[in-house]
Motif scaffolding. Structure first.
Motif, PDB file in Angstrom:
ATOM      1  N   ASP A 299       0.843  -1.198   0.000  1.00  0.00           N
ATOM      2  CA  ASP A 299       0.000   0.000   0.000  1.00  0.00           C
ATOM      3  C   ASP A 299       0.884   1.257   0.000  1.00  0.00           C
ATOM      4  OD1 ASP A 299      -2.343   1.454   0.049  1.00  0.00           O
ATOM      5  OD2 ASP A 299      -3.247   0.185   1.573  1.00  0.00           O
TER       6      ASP A 299
ATOM      7  N   ALA B 295      -5.712   0.400   6.727  1.00  0.00           N
ATOM      8  CA  ALA B 295      -6.041   0.319   5.296  1.00  0.00           C
ATOM      9  C   ALA B 295      -6.335  -1.124   4.891  1.00  0.00           C
ATOM     10  CB  ALA B 295      -4.884   0.873   4.474  1.00  0.00           C
ATOM     11  N   ALA B 296      -5.500  -2.061   5.375  1.00  0.00           N
ATOM     12  CA  ALA B 296      -5.704  -3.470   5.032  1.00  0.00           C
ATOM     13  C   ALA B 296      -7.027  -3.985   5.597  1.00  0.00           C
ATOM     14  CB  ALA B 296      -4.540  -4.304   5.559  1.00  0.00           C
ATOM     15  N   GLU B 297      -7.327  -3.619   6.841  1.00  0.00           N
ATOM     16  CA  GLU B 297      -8.573  -4.068   7.461  1.00  0.00           C
ATOM     17  C   GLU B 297      -9.789  -3.464   6.757  1.00  0.00           C
ATOM     18  OE1 GLU B 297      -8.156  -2.996  11.528  1.00  0.00           O
ATOM     19  OE2 GLU B 297      -6.551  -4.443  11.921  1.00  0.00           O
ATOM     20  N   ALA B 298      -9.654  -2.212   6.316  1.00  0.00           N
ATOM     21  CA  ALA B 298     -10.769  -1.566   5.617  1.00  0.00           C
ATOM     22  C   ALA B 298     -11.062  -2.270   4.302  1.00  0.00           C
ATOM     23  CB  ALA B 298     -10.437  -0.100   5.372  1.00  0.00           C
ATOM     24  N   ARG B 299     -10.029  -2.663   3.587  1.00  0.00           N
ATOM     25  CA  ARG B 299     -10.241  -3.374   2.316  1.00  0.00           C
ATOM     26  C   ARG B 299     -10.905  -4.726   2.559  1.00  0.00           C
ATOM     27  NH1 ARG B 299      -5.217  -0.895   1.038  1.00  0.00           N
ATOM     28  NH2 ARG B 299      -5.467   0.612  -0.659  1.00  0.00           N
ATOM     29  N   ASP B 300     -10.453  -5.419   3.600  1.00  0.00           N
ATOM     30  CA  ASP B 300     -11.043  -6.724   3.909  1.00  0.00           C
ATOM     31  C   ASP B 300     -12.517  -6.593   4.290  1.00  0.00           C
ATOM     32  OD1 ASP B 300      -8.632  -7.927   3.441  1.00  0.00           O
ATOM     33  OD2 ASP B 300      -8.038  -8.016   5.558  1.00  0.00           O
TER      34      ASP B 300
ATOM     35  N   ALA C 124     -14.452  -4.179   3.219  1.00  0.00           N
ATOM     36  CA  ALA C 124     -15.141  -3.463   2.133  1.00  0.00           C
ATOM     37  C   ALA C 124     -15.708  -2.127   2.603  1.00  0.00           C
ATOM     38  CB  ALA C 124     -16.247  -4.331   1.544  1.00  0.00           C
TER      39      ALA C 124
ATOM     40  N   VAL D  91     -11.291   3.063   2.519  1.00  0.00           N
ATOM     41  CA  VAL D  91      -9.924   3.050   3.054  1.00  0.00           C
ATOM     42  C   VAL D  91      -9.520   4.434   3.550  1.00  0.00           C
ATOM     43  CG1 VAL D  91      -7.491   2.741   2.459  1.00  0.00           C
ATOM     44  CG2 VAL D  91      -9.210   1.111   1.625  1.00  0.00           C
TER      45      VAL D  91
END
Length: 285
Positions: free
Chosen positions: A27, A157-162, A164, A167
């Motif tokens: 990212d 950011a990673a958790e937000a993508r997972d 949905a 971000v």
């Protein structure tokens, strides 16, 4: 052995970059934004530390403070992350609840304090008062918290993508909340602990070891208690749950203000140190 501090500090900075490189590569946009935001935060905190330092007029090599920041953001972050992962792995094998393992605050404060001790050893002739330990500790904490905030932003950011979810919103919230509470977190944890460590060293040199041990124990207990409470599951994603960490931050700011005020009073009425003690003109804390 003071020469060892330079390669150890540089090795720590390289290690933390290598350790976190996969998340940065995954990212890069968030990484650049987070690093920029935390660079500004770190600069502001260092400027604040410089402004409130009662010992600043007496002079202190800038390289000592700069090394403290790099140690905090490099070696401290790397060792803390690595050791915490190992302890979590052991806890999992023992079927222990990760929430009951309180290793993170202990390990983080230990490695930060190790850096303060090393810096005091290198710059012993500049350690005139326990407030020198406070400044060095706060500088280590500033380095630690700014780099840690970047890692939290990448995790958000990673958790937000997972999940949905947006971000940008998740990263912004993470950076804003942790930056807003920055003054009362790692910078003061390490600053107060560093004050206690320097008090022990200074008072031992004056033949008042018992008093020094008491001050160090009180400072370290305060630091660990605050960090343990901060790491409780308050859930910083909820605005109402930001209140407990904010209360802890305010309490630490008050303690730091008291230490600084007493330091200024000591400097106004210096007590000569014993002839065989290193040059520390201020009286005991």
């Amino acid at each position: 052995m003071s020469w060892l501090l330079v390669p150890l500090t540089l090795a720590g900075a390289v290690a933390v970059v290598w350790y976190r490189l996969p998340t940065v590569v995954a990212d890069p946009v968030v990484a650049v934004v987070a690093v920029g935001a935390q660079a500004v935060l770190g600069a502001l905190l260092l400027l604040l530390l410089w402004a409130i330092d009662p010992l600043r007029p007496l002079g202190r090599p800038w390289i000592i403070v700069a090394t403290a920041v790099v140690w905090g953001g490099g070696m401290c972050v790397f060792l803390s992350g690595f050791l915490n992962e190992q302890i979590d792995a052991v806890a999992a094998k023992l079927s222990l609840d990760p929430d009951l393992v309180l290793s993170a605050p202990v390990i983080e404060e230990a490695v930060k304090l190790l850096g303060v001790l090393a810096l005091i050893g290198v710059g012993r002739r500049w350690v005139r008062d326990p407030l020198d330990g406070f400044v060095l500790g706060a500088a280590v904490g500033i380095g630690f918290l700014t780099v840690e905030n970047v890692t939290y932003a990448l995790s958000a950011a990673a958790e937000a993508r997972d999940a949905a979810v947006p971000v940008t919103e998740a990263v912004t919230q993470s950076l804003l909340v942790r930056s807003a509470l920055a003054v009362g977190s790692h910078s003061l944890y390490a600053g107060i602990a560093g004050f206690g460590l320097a008090a022990l060293i200074v008072l031992h040199g004056r033949g008042r070891t018992g008093r020094g041990i008491a001050v160090f124990a009180a400072a370290l207990t305060t630091t660990l208690a605050a960090h343990l409470l901060w790491d409780a599951e308050w859930g910083l994603t909820s605005p109402a749950n930001v209140i407990p960490p904010a209360v802890i931050a305010v309490a630490l700011v008050v303690i730091a203000a008291v230490l600084l005020r007493r330091g200024r009073l000591r400097l106004r009425t210096p007590t000569p140190a014993p002839a065989d003690a290193p040059g520390t003109p201020a009286s005991a804390p």
